[in-house]
Design an enzyme around this catalytic site. Structure first.
Site, PDB file in Angstrom:
ATOM      1  N   CYS A 306       0.694  -1.144   0.031  1.00  0.00           N
ATOM      2  CA  CYS A 306      -0.046  -0.127   0.106  1.00  0.00           C
ATOM      3  C   CYS A 306       0.820   1.129  -0.086  1.00  0.00           C
ATOM      4  O   CYS A 306       0.264   2.419  -0.603  1.00  0.00           O
ATOM      5  CB  CYS A 306      -1.125   0.241   1.129  1.00  0.00           C
ATOM      6  SG  CYS A 306      -0.333   0.176   2.735  1.00  0.00           S
ATOM      7  N   ARG A 336      10.529  -9.896  -0.712  1.00  0.00           N
ATOM      8  CA  ARG A 336      11.275  -9.566   0.461  1.00  0.00           C
ATOM      9  C   ARG A 336      12.370 -10.508   0.460  1.00  0.00           C
ATOM     10  O   ARG A 336      12.352 -11.668   0.086  1.00  0.00           O
ATOM     11  CB  ARG A 336      10.259  -9.924   1.597  1.00  0.00           C
ATOM     12  CG  ARG A 336       9.129  -8.795   1.814  1.00  0.00           C
ATOM     13  CD  ARG A 336       8.303  -9.259   3.084  1.00  0.00           C
ATOM     14  NE  ARG A 336       7.172  -8.328   3.260  1.00  0.00           N
ATOM     15  CZ  ARG A 336       6.386  -8.015   4.015  1.00  0.00           C
ATOM     16  NH1 ARG A 336       6.652  -9.112   5.180  1.00  0.00           N
ATOM     17  NH2 ARG A 336       5.320  -7.086   4.047  1.00  0.00           N
ATOM     18  N   GLU A 338      14.023 -12.895   2.381  1.00  0.00           N
ATOM     19  CA  GLU A 338      13.623 -13.651   3.769  1.00  0.00           C
ATOM     20  C   GLU A 338      14.881 -14.422   4.205  1.00  0.00           C
ATOM     21  O   GLU A 338      14.795 -15.479   4.996  1.00  0.00           O
ATOM     22  CB  GLU A 338      12.419 -14.450   3.434  1.00  0.00           C
ATOM     23  CG  GLU A 338      11.207 -13.896   3.332  1.00  0.00           C
ATOM     24  CD  GLU A 338      10.504 -13.274   4.732  1.00  0.00           C
ATOM     25  OE1 GLU A 338      11.138 -13.465   5.483  1.00  0.00           O
ATOM     26  OE2 GLU A 338       9.440 -12.496   4.412  1.00  0.00           O
ATOM     27  N   ARG A 347       7.092 -19.254   2.780  1.00  0.00           N
ATOM     28  CA  ARG A 347       7.710 -18.083   3.013  1.00  0.00           C
ATOM     29  C   ARG A 347       8.761 -18.086   1.459  1.00  0.00           C
ATOM     30  O   ARG A 347       9.645 -18.847   1.354  1.00  0.00           O
ATOM     31  CB  ARG A 347       8.651 -18.422   4.096  1.00  0.00           C
ATOM     32  CG  ARG A 347       9.503 -16.760   4.464  1.00  0.00           C
ATOM     33  CD  ARG A 347      10.146 -17.097   5.926  1.00  0.00           C
ATOM     34  NE  ARG A 347       9.018 -17.108   6.987  1.00  0.00           N
ATOM     35  CZ  ARG A 347       8.309 -16.117   7.498  1.00  0.00           C
ATOM     36  NH1 ARG A 347       8.511 -14.982   6.930  1.00  0.00           N
ATOM     37  NH2 ARG A 347       7.432 -16.364   8.344  1.00  0.00           N
ATOM     38  N   GLU A 355      -4.151  -6.656  -1.799  1.00  0.00           N
ATOM     39  CA  GLU A 355      -3.847  -5.540  -0.547  1.00  0.00           C
ATOM     40  C   GLU A 355      -5.074  -4.446  -0.678  1.00  0.00           C
ATOM     41  O   GLU A 355      -5.509  -4.145  -1.623  1.00  0.00           O
ATOM     42  CB  GLU A 355      -2.770  -4.827  -0.731  1.00  0.00           C
ATOM     43  CG  GLU A 355      -2.779  -3.608   0.158  1.00  0.00           C
ATOM     44  CD  GLU A 355      -1.716  -3.847   1.491  1.00  0.00           C
ATOM     45  OE1 GLU A 355      -1.738  -5.113   1.694  1.00  0.00           O
ATOM     46  OE2 GLU A 355      -1.571  -3.005   2.175  1.00  0.00           O
ATOM     47  N   ASP A 416      -3.410 -10.524  13.407  1.00  0.00           N
ATOM     48  CA  ASP A 416      -2.947 -11.453  12.273  1.00  0.00           C
ATOM     49  C   ASP A 416      -3.724 -12.857  12.463  1.00  0.00           C
ATOM     50  O   ASP A 416      -4.545 -13.181  13.380  1.00  0.00           O
ATOM     51  CB  ASP A 416      -1.541 -11.933  12.966  1.00  0.00           C
ATOM     52  CG  ASP A 416      -0.370 -11.226  12.363  1.00  0.00           C
ATOM     53  OD1 ASP A 416      -0.426 -10.451  11.836  1.00  0.00           O
ATOM     54  OD2 ASP A 416       0.860 -11.553  12.987  1.00  0.00           O
ATOM     55  N   GLU A 429       1.193 -17.498   9.767  1.00  0.00           N
ATOM     56  CA  GLU A 429       0.160 -16.271   9.539  1.00  0.00           C
ATOM     57  C   GLU A 429      -0.204 -16.349   8.147  1.00  0.00           C
ATOM     58  O   GLU A 429       0.745 -16.225   7.119  1.00  0.00           O
ATOM     59  CB  GLU A 429       1.033 -15.168   9.995  1.00  0.00           C
ATOM     60  CG  GLU A 429       0.318 -13.896   9.581  1.00  0.00           C
ATOM     61  CD  GLU A 429       1.289 -12.573   9.487  1.00  0.00           C
ATOM     62  OE1 GLU A 429       2.161 -12.627  10.361  1.00  0.00           O
ATOM     63  OE2 GLU A 429       1.004 -11.647   8.766  1.00  0.00           O
ATOM     64  N   ASN A 432      -3.357 -10.465   7.392  1.00  0.00           N
ATOM     65  CA  ASN A 432      -3.439  -9.666   8.461  1.00  0.00           C
ATOM     66  C   ASN A 432      -4.651  -8.574   8.319  1.00  0.00           C
ATOM     67  O   ASN A 432      -4.693  -8.283   7.146  1.00  0.00           O
ATOM     68  CB  ASN A 432      -2.224  -9.010   9.044  1.00  0.00           C
ATOM     69  CG  ASN A 432      -1.537  -7.944   8.004  1.00  0.00           C
ATOM     70  OD1 ASN A 432      -2.251  -7.552   7.116  1.00  0.00           O
ATOM     71  ND2 ASN A 432      -0.196  -7.726   8.104  1.00  0.00           N
ATOM     72  N   CYS A 458      -5.231  -1.338   6.331  1.00  0.00           N
ATOM     73  CA  CYS A 458      -4.999  -2.030   5.385  1.00  0.00           C
ATOM     74  C   CYS A 458      -5.036  -3.545   5.855  1.00  0.00           C
ATOM     75  O   CYS A 458      -4.549  -3.862   6.890  1.00  0.00           O
ATOM     76  CB  CYS A 458      -3.593  -1.683   4.670  1.00  0.00           C
ATOM     77  SG  CYS A 458      -2.032  -2.108   5.768  1.00  0.00           S
ATOM     78  N   ARG A 465       0.111 -18.178   0.752  1.00  0.00           N
ATOM     79  CA  ARG A 465      -0.423 -18.452   2.337  1.00  0.00           C
ATOM     80  C   ARG A 465      -1.533 -19.100   2.379  1.00  0.00           C
ATOM     81  O   ARG A 465      -1.920 -20.254   3.090  1.00  0.00           O
ATOM     82  CB  ARG A 465       0.015 -17.252   3.111  1.00  0.00           C
ATOM     83  CG  ARG A 465       1.309 -16.825   3.316  1.00  0.00           C
ATOM     84  CD  ARG A 465       2.203 -17.512   4.478  1.00  0.00           C
ATOM     85  NE  ARG A 465       3.495 -16.969   4.429  1.00  0.00           N
ATOM     86  CZ  ARG A 465       4.146 -16.155   5.413  1.00  0.00           C
ATOM     87  NH1 ARG A 465       3.237 -15.712   6.289  1.00  0.00           N
ATOM     88  NH2 ARG A 465       5.570 -15.876   5.376  1.00  0.00           N
TER      89      ARG A 465
HETATM   90  P1  ATP Z   1       5.850 -13.184   8.937  1.00  0.00           P
HETATM   91  O1  ATP Z   1       5.626 -12.962  10.198  1.00  0.00           O
HETATM   92  O2  ATP Z   1       5.260 -14.415   8.437  1.00  0.00           O
HETATM   93  O3  ATP Z   1       7.085 -12.754   8.080  1.00  0.00           O
HETATM   94  P2  ATP Z   1       4.878 -10.665   8.216  1.00  0.00           P
HETATM   95  O4  ATP Z   1       4.208 -10.260   9.539  1.00  0.00           O
HETATM   96  O5  ATP Z   1       6.364 -10.231   7.732  1.00  0.00           O
HETATM   97  O6  ATP Z   1       4.659 -12.194   8.158  1.00  0.00           O
HETATM   98  P3  ATP Z   1       3.035  -8.704   6.770  1.00  0.00           P
HETATM   99  O7  ATP Z   1       4.211  -7.580   6.774  1.00  0.00           O
HETATM  100  O8  ATP Z   1       2.311  -8.632   7.804  1.00  0.00           O
HETATM  101  O9  ATP Z   1       3.834 -10.335   7.151  1.00  0.00           O
HETATM  102  O10 ATP Z   1       2.606  -9.065   5.284  1.00  0.00           O
HETATM  103  C1  ATP Z   1       1.313  -9.410   5.185  1.00  0.00           C
HETATM  104  C2  ATP Z   1       0.944 -10.703   4.459  1.00  0.00           C
HETATM  105  O11 ATP Z   1       1.902 -10.906   3.378  1.00  0.00           O
HETATM  106  C3  ATP Z   1       1.182 -11.982   5.650  1.00  0.00           C
HETATM  107  O12 ATP Z   1       0.167 -12.046   6.041  1.00  0.00           O
HETATM  108  C4  ATP Z   1       1.254 -13.104   4.364  1.00  0.00           C
HETATM  109  O13 ATP Z   1       0.218 -13.381   3.911  1.00  0.00           O
HETATM  110  C5  ATP Z   1       2.008 -12.421   3.220  1.00  0.00           C
HETATM  111  N1  ATP Z   1       3.590 -12.372   3.170  1.00  0.00           N
HETATM  112  C6  ATP Z   1       4.410 -11.644   4.021  1.00  0.00           C
HETATM  113  N2  ATP Z   1       5.814 -12.065   3.874  1.00  0.00           N
HETATM  114  C7  ATP Z   1       5.466 -13.274   3.037  1.00  0.00           C
HETATM  115  C8  ATP Z   1       6.675 -14.048   2.319  1.00  0.00           C
HETATM  116  N3  ATP Z   1       7.885 -14.252   2.750  1.00  0.00           N
HETATM  117  N4  ATP Z   1       5.910 -15.267   1.576  1.00  0.00           N
HETATM  118  C9  ATP Z   1       4.629 -15.157   1.324  1.00  0.00           C
HETATM  119  N5  ATP Z   1       3.890 -14.307   1.923  1.00  0.00           N
HETATM  120  C10 ATP Z   1       4.228 -13.426   2.602  1.00  0.00           C
HETATM  121 ZN    ZN Z   2      -0.488  -2.190   3.836  1.00  0.00          ZN
HETATM  122 MG    MG Z   3       8.157 -11.072   7.870  1.00  0.00          MG
END
Ligand code: ATP
Ligand code: ZN
Ligand code: MG
Length: 499
Positions: A306, A336, A338, A347, A355, A416, A429, A432, A458, A465
């Site tokens: 967003c 990201r 990771e 992940r 979004e 979450d 997760e 959210n 948002c 996931r």
């Molecule tokens: P996590 O704690 O699992 O790393 P996050 O708190 O970093 O998640 P948010 O930043 O809240 O995730 O992102 C919102 C959504 O985006 C998550 O609920 C998930 O569905 C998705 N998401 C985030 N990171 C990833 C990833 N590395 N791979 C796949 N989906 C992801």
């Molecule tokens: Zn957002």
């Molecule tokens: Mg994360």
């Protein structure tokens, strides 16, 4: 916090002072400053003080000692001003200020060690005190760098205190138990079936027609069950994010270890790049160091989806009657880094997300989050039949700044959604819902006509996931999937065969 500032600086003047002002004039003037301007605004007995001065040719050397009430750098600017008036009478101006030394001493708990700080050339940590030796010039003082360093230290303390406690996580809701039809890692099954194949990049997959159709079915359920009834319209948000967006969204404070960086060529002149091309042609290797010298980092790839949208509203005033604004984006990937956390389709470094963004008054935004959550529950129950739970967690921007306390009111914060993966027993997760308060409207200067505070929220729905959770619990025998889901997903296409 007990704090002491010691600043040594030199005022550079436009003419020789020794000829123009007498030493007793100057003594008188310093006394006047010490009793007046350097104490202004501070409680009795507090403030700043000139403890030493010296005149040599066109320069005035000064030592200023202060407490937190009139910080020495503020005192310096007050003095520059006063000296300007005083010397003006003698037709001498002040050309500039040179900072020789600036030391800040702070009462400090032994526990938290500080190794490095910007604009600090040396740090000494001793007997409950932290001594910072700053490397600053007049410009840095004007930009209030010392104040920002102190704020940074406060944030670090606050964050350390927060880390000490176990991370904030509070169960809000738990679904009933559900039947599981699978007990293996769904990613392995997807690979075995040839529905996905690892792509060339790290944490990146190519989704075949079957899983793509499942993703689209999730999207359709989301659009039909949640977005349409709540009046959402689709938009297309940018997927490259320049620094300015992350400065405004706050991500610039901490995104670095997880960002996918984007660079542009310093020039598109082919000659500038010829050496790189030639090197590749004779070695078949991409010369990374040569490329690094020729590119410039301009931002990163979509991380939270967003933030770049807010440029659409930046600097605008919105009439109250168009609220709540409800829009969503599903136009591209999120990226990201990771690191070692990569796992299957759960992940990833590159993932797909819808979004959802809503904007309104505080009341509208909180109320809307509840409606959204009801819609989600319907999908999880009727379309997916999964076992899941909802938990209240500290949102990223509060955890980052150590402002977790703010989340305790439960107005601003994140819910979450987690589901259990039968093959590992772990909870994942999968989406959210966040109420972000006035954070984004403030960061991007968006106002409401009535003057009331604008809020936003948002929600990120990760398609991989959702699939990971659904397939892990419900397996791959489609006749066991819930009726409603079977209807929207239809027949899964068979396109490829390999010999
Ligand atoms: P996590 O704690 O699992 O790393 P996050 O708190 O970093 O998640 P948010 O930043 O809240 O995730 O992102 C919102 C959504 O985006 C998550 O609920 C998930 O569905 C998705 N998401 C985030 N990171 C990833 C990833 N590395 N791979 C796949 N989906 C992801
Ligand atoms: Zn957002
Ligand atoms: Mg994360």
């Amino acid at each position: 916090m007990n704090i002491e500032f010691q600043l040594k600086a030199e005022l550079k003047c436009s003419g020789s002072l020794s000829d123009a002002v007498t030493s007793s004039d100057l003594t008188e003037f310093v006394k006047y400053c010490n009793e007046g301007v350097l104490k202004k605004g501070a409680p009795p007995g507090c403030g700043a003080e000139i403890t030493w001065w010296d005149v040599a040719g066109e320069k005035i050397g000064l030592k200023i000692v202060s407490d937190r009430f009139v910080r020495a750098h503020d005192a310096l600017f007050r003095l520059k001003n006063e000296f300007g008036k005083f010397l003006g009478k003698h037709r001498i101006g002040i050309r500039g200020v040179e900072i020789e030394d600036y030391e800040i001493g702070i009462e400090w708990e032994e526990g938290l060690r500080i190794k490095k700080l910007p604009f600090v050339k040396e740090i000494k940590q001793e007997e409950g005190r932290l001594r910072l030796f700053l490397d600053v010039d007049e410009y840095a003082l004007e930009k209030r760098i010392p104040d920002r360093i102190l704020k940074l230290l406060e944030d670090k303390c606050e964050a350390a205190r927060w880390k000490g406690k176990s991370e904030h996580w509070e169960l809000l809701f738990e679904s009933g138990k559900r039947d599981f039809y699978f007990d293996k890692d769904p990613t392995e099954e997807l690979i075995k079936r040839g529905w996905i194949r690892h792509a060339a990049g790290r944490g990146q997959w190519i989704y075949g027609p079957q899983l793509t159709k499942i993703f689209r079915a999730f999207e359709r359920a989301l659009l039909e069950e949640v977005c349409k009834p709540l009046g959402y319209e689709e938009m297309i948000f940018p997927k490259f994010v320049p620094w300015d967006v992350w400065k405004r969204s706050g991500h610039a404070k901490g995104i670095y270890p997880e960002a996918y960086y984007v660079c542009t060529p310093k020039t598109r002149d082919p000659e500038y790049w010829e050496e790189v091309m030639d090197y590749y042609k004779v070695t078949n290797e991409v010369p990374l160091d040569m490329i690094m010298e020729r590119i410039e980092p301009v931002g990163g790839m979509c991380y939270a989806q967003c933030p770049p949208f807010w440029i659409f509203l930046q600097g605008k005033t919105i009439p109250d009657e168009i609220l709540p604004i409800t829009v969503f984006d599903r136009s591209g990937t999120s990226h990201r880094y990771e690191s070692g956390g990569l796992h299957g389709i759960e992940r990833l470094d590159e993932f797909h997300r819808v979004e959802i963004v809503w904007i309104g008054t505080k009341k509208q935004v909180i109320e809307h989050a509840k409606q959204l959550q009801e819609g989600y529950r319907r999908i999880f129950e009727e379309f997916m039949d999964i076992e899941w739970r909802e938990a209240w967690v500290t949102p990223w921007f509060m955890a980052q700044e150590g402002k977790a306390g703010l989340a305790e009111s439960k107005e601003v914060g994140t819910t979450d959604y987690e589901a259990v993966l039968p093959y590992s027993g772990k909870w994942l997760e999968f989406q959210n819902v966040s109420v972000n308060g006035n954070k984004y409207p403030k960061g991007f200067s968006v106002k409401l006509q009535s003057g009331e505070e604008l809020w936003s929220g948002c929600s990120g729905v990760g398609l991989e996931r959702w699939a990971a959770v659904f397939l892990a619990q419900k397996g791959f025998e489609s006749h066991k999937w819930p009726e409603k889901f079977r209807t929207i997903v239809g027949e899964l296409p068979e396109v490829f065969r390999f010999l």
